[in-house]
Design a protein around this motif. Structure first.
Motif, PDB file in Angstrom:
ATOM      1  N   LYS A  83     -24.253  -6.455   2.233  1.00  0.00           N
ATOM      2  CA  LYS A  83     -22.999  -6.672   2.359  1.00  0.00           C
ATOM      3  C   LYS A  83     -22.620  -5.236   3.037  1.00  0.00           C
ATOM      4  O   LYS A  83     -21.798  -4.373   2.498  1.00  0.00           O
ATOM      5  CB  LYS A  83     -22.410  -6.490   0.845  1.00  0.00           C
ATOM      6  N   PRO A  84     -22.693  -5.310   4.231  1.00  0.00           N
ATOM      7  CA  PRO A  84     -22.232  -4.180   5.403  1.00  0.00           C
ATOM      8  C   PRO A  84     -20.524  -4.316   5.489  1.00  0.00           C
ATOM      9  O   PRO A  84     -19.976  -5.376   5.619  1.00  0.00           O
ATOM     10  CB  PRO A  84     -23.212  -4.561   6.538  1.00  0.00           C
ATOM     11  N   ASN A  85     -20.085  -3.064   5.584  1.00  0.00           N
ATOM     12  CA  ASN A  85     -18.779  -2.820   5.954  1.00  0.00           C
ATOM     13  C   ASN A  85     -18.658  -3.082   7.588  1.00  0.00           C
ATOM     14  O   ASN A  85     -19.541  -3.352   8.247  1.00  0.00           O
ATOM     15  CB  ASN A  85     -18.187  -1.494   5.724  1.00  0.00           C
ATOM     16  N   LYS A  86     -17.338  -2.980   8.192  1.00  0.00           N
ATOM     17  CA  LYS A  86     -17.126  -3.251   9.509  1.00  0.00           C
ATOM     18  C   LYS A  86     -18.022  -2.536  10.489  1.00  0.00           C
ATOM     19  O   LYS A  86     -18.512  -2.840  11.213  1.00  0.00           O
ATOM     20  CB  LYS A  86     -15.967  -3.273   9.671  1.00  0.00           C
ATOM     21  N   GLN A 141     -20.725  -0.854   9.633  1.00  0.00           N
ATOM     22  CA  GLN A 141     -22.048  -0.939   9.678  1.00  0.00           C
ATOM     23  C   GLN A 141     -22.610  -2.596  10.287  1.00  0.00           C
ATOM     24  O   GLN A 141     -23.669  -2.513  10.846  1.00  0.00           O
ATOM     25  CB  GLN A 141     -22.744  -1.029   8.175  1.00  0.00           C
ATOM     26  N   SER A 142     -21.550  -3.430  10.276  1.00  0.00           N
ATOM     27  CA  SER A 142     -21.750  -4.800  10.775  1.00  0.00           C
ATOM     28  C   SER A 142     -21.903  -4.416  12.445  1.00  0.00           C
ATOM     29  O   SER A 142     -22.767  -5.153  13.141  1.00  0.00           O
ATOM     30  CB  SER A 142     -20.750  -5.660  10.536  1.00  0.00           C
ATOM     31  N   LEU A 180     -25.365  -3.141  13.165  1.00  0.00           N
ATOM     32  CA  LEU A 180     -26.268  -4.125  13.099  1.00  0.00           C
ATOM     33  C   LEU A 180     -26.396  -4.993  14.362  1.00  0.00           C
ATOM     34  O   LEU A 180     -27.365  -5.609  14.780  1.00  0.00           O
ATOM     35  CB  LEU A 180     -26.272  -5.121  11.747  1.00  0.00           C
ATOM     36  N   GLU A 181     -25.289  -5.559  14.578  1.00  0.00           N
ATOM     37  CA  GLU A 181     -24.969  -6.486  15.688  1.00  0.00           C
ATOM     38  C   GLU A 181     -25.467  -5.869  17.148  1.00  0.00           C
ATOM     39  O   GLU A 181     -26.236  -6.731  17.925  1.00  0.00           O
ATOM     40  CB  GLU A 181     -23.535  -7.116  16.053  1.00  0.00           C
ATOM     41  N   LYS A 231     -29.822 -11.756  10.261  1.00  0.00           N
ATOM     42  CA  LYS A 231     -28.535 -12.384  10.133  1.00  0.00           C
ATOM     43  C   LYS A 231     -28.892 -14.102  10.240  1.00  0.00           C
ATOM     44  O   LYS A 231     -29.449 -14.651  11.441  1.00  0.00           O
ATOM     45  CB  LYS A 231     -27.409 -12.179  11.023  1.00  0.00           C
ATOM     46  N   ASN A 257     -23.851 -16.464   9.254  1.00  0.00           N
ATOM     47  CA  ASN A 257     -23.177 -14.790   9.495  1.00  0.00           C
ATOM     48  C   ASN A 257     -23.670 -14.209   8.106  1.00  0.00           C
ATOM     49  O   ASN A 257     -22.621 -12.802   7.925  1.00  0.00           O
ATOM     50  CB  ASN A 257     -22.021 -14.859   9.942  1.00  0.00           C
ATOM     51  N   HIS A 258     -24.605 -14.612   7.464  1.00  0.00           N
ATOM     52  CA  HIS A 258     -24.842 -13.636   6.222  1.00  0.00           C
ATOM     53  C   HIS A 258     -25.977 -12.593   6.761  1.00  0.00           C
ATOM     54  O   HIS A 258     -27.040 -13.306   7.372  1.00  0.00           O
ATOM     55  CB  HIS A 258     -25.540 -14.553   5.046  1.00  0.00           C
ATOM     56  N   TYR A 259     -25.833 -11.351   6.392  1.00  0.00           N
ATOM     57  CA  TYR A 259     -26.865 -10.205   6.856  1.00  0.00           C
ATOM     58  C   TYR A 259     -27.886 -10.286   5.497  1.00  0.00           C
ATOM     59  O   TYR A 259     -27.515 -10.461   4.353  1.00  0.00           O
ATOM     60  CB  TYR A 259     -26.363  -8.937   6.822  1.00  0.00           C
TER      61      TYR A 259
END
Length: 401
Positions: free
Chosen positions: A13-16, A18-19, A22-23, A188, A192-194
């Motif tokens: 459940k990453p925040n913005k 962190q997302s 990851l991207e 992912k 779009n689930h990490y």
């Protein structure tokens, strides 16, 4: 004590912020892998490579640190992620050399020869490492634990390198006690689930359990399996239930312009349906394999060649739908983790032809014969039930204790 390695998968459940990281990590890992593919193709062209095996000694691959010098944005990403990319690429070359004959070309390339008039090259060889695409859900990267760089904090957050703040995750099960985290893979999916898969190392005591509780399983196309107690698994056939819906979406995809935005969006809709079917199947397989591993000390199955069976048109769809091969793997590790036994008998053992009552072999048994009638003892029994009893009998002679 026995050392074991196991992976545990959790939803992140990453925040913005962190997302975004990851991207970037996904993109940089993909860029690193594609750079290695480009280097491989360039060197093979210089060698005038046509087909055959790749001589690894003749391929000179630079280190990830050397490649990173040309791309400033890669400095923001964990260096161990790039080291794992290099290992993955080396494994891809080894897989090509070990599993491919080096002469067979992919079907898509053969069709393009007829339709587009293009020539086949070494890039079209089956199993050859190729470029990764952003639009094919190939979003993942791996890292290793070095001095606590990967760790679980407060049972609801996980720490990974290059991120100061730990990422929250859904902790639906606990790791074994005294386990050591070796590394992690972040990915992912099409929704779009990490997700994070944490690889751990732990030790279990070598135990011996009583072997009087034995179950034999015979694979069944219709029922998934029939056990030696006469019960049928009754697999729900998730693919069959969603087949019409999937066909409808695939027909829409066929009318879109290839690689257009509409085509990509429609492809994602299809991926969501396929992902749901896969999750349903995995959930069912895990539950039924767990139930068997809890209730029995020894489970015996037949070592049937599922890949060969999948080549048969009448059997392929059901066989690929039920995932019996995955079921055997799940059952194996669940039993072994509990100190129990999983036994495979020889695939050439005639379990269906042998009478479970008197041991007579019926040579003229056909695949269409669903009821087994013994000519010696006059017993009449369901064919699959008879086979499961025979499998249990021969498996009991192969026990390790």
């Amino acid at each position: 004590m026995i050392k074991k390695n196991k992976g545990y998968k959790f939803r992140l459940k990453p925040n913005k912020k962190q997302s975004i990281y990851l991207e970037r990590a996904f993109g940089c890992s993909r860029k690193m892998y594609n750079t290695y593919v480009e280097i491989l193709y360039t060197q093979l062209e210089k060698q005038n490579f046509v087909n055959g095996k790749i001589v690894y000694k003749t391929i000179k691959l630079p280190t990830p640190a050397t490649i990173k010098k040309d791309y400033d944005y890669m400095k923001e990403i964990d260096s161990l992620a790039f080291a794992n990319v290099q290992l993955d690429f080396r494994d891809a070359i080894k897989k090509y050399n070990n599993e491919s004959d080096g002469k067979t070309y992919i079907k898509k390339a053969k069709k393009q020869v007829k339709t587009l008039g293009r020539e086949l090259t070494f890039k079209d060889l089956k199993g050859m490492p190729n470029f990764k695409s952003k639009n094919k859900n190939q979003n993942s990267f791996s890292t290793n634990n070095q001095n606590g760089t990967v760790a679980i904090i407060d049972d609801n957050s996980v720490k990974i390198p290059k991120l100061k703040e730990a990422i929250k995750f859904v902790n639906h099960r606990q790791l074994p006690q005294n386990s050591i985290i070796k590394g992690a893979t972040i990915s992912k999916d099409c929704k779009n689930h990490y997700n994070i898969s944490i690889l751990i190392e732990y030790y279990v005591e070598e135990r011996q359990t009583p072997s009087n509780n034995i179950l034999g399983l015979d694979y069944s196309q219709h029922d998934f399996y029939v056990d030696s107690e006469g019960r049928k698994a009754n697999y729900p056939k998730y693919y069959r239930k969603s087949e019409e819906k999937l066909k409808k979406q695939q027909r829409k995809l066929s009318k879109k312009i290839l690689k257009s935005n509409n085509w990509i969006r429609q492809k994602k809709r299809i991926s969501k349906i396929q992902n749901k079917i896969s999750n349903q199947r995995l959930d069912w397989l895990h539950k039924i394999s767990y139930r068997l591993s809890e209730n029995y000390d020894v489970v015996v199955v037949e070592d049937i060649n599922l890949r060969a069976m999948a080549q048969t048109l009448k059997l392929a769809k059901n066989l690929n739908d039920d995932g019996f091969g995955m079921f055997r793997n799940f059952l194996k590790y669940k039993l072994e983790d509990s100190g129990k036994q999983f036994i495979k008998i020889d695939k050439w053992y005639p379990s269906s032809k042998i009478c479970s009552n008197c041991g007579n072999i019926k040579e003229n048994l056909q695949l269409s014969d669903r009821i087994y009638k013994c000519e010696c003892c006059d017993i009449t029994i369901d064919r699959d039930y008879n086979a499961s009893l025979s499998i249990k009998e021969v498996g009991s002679t192969l026990l390790a204790w």
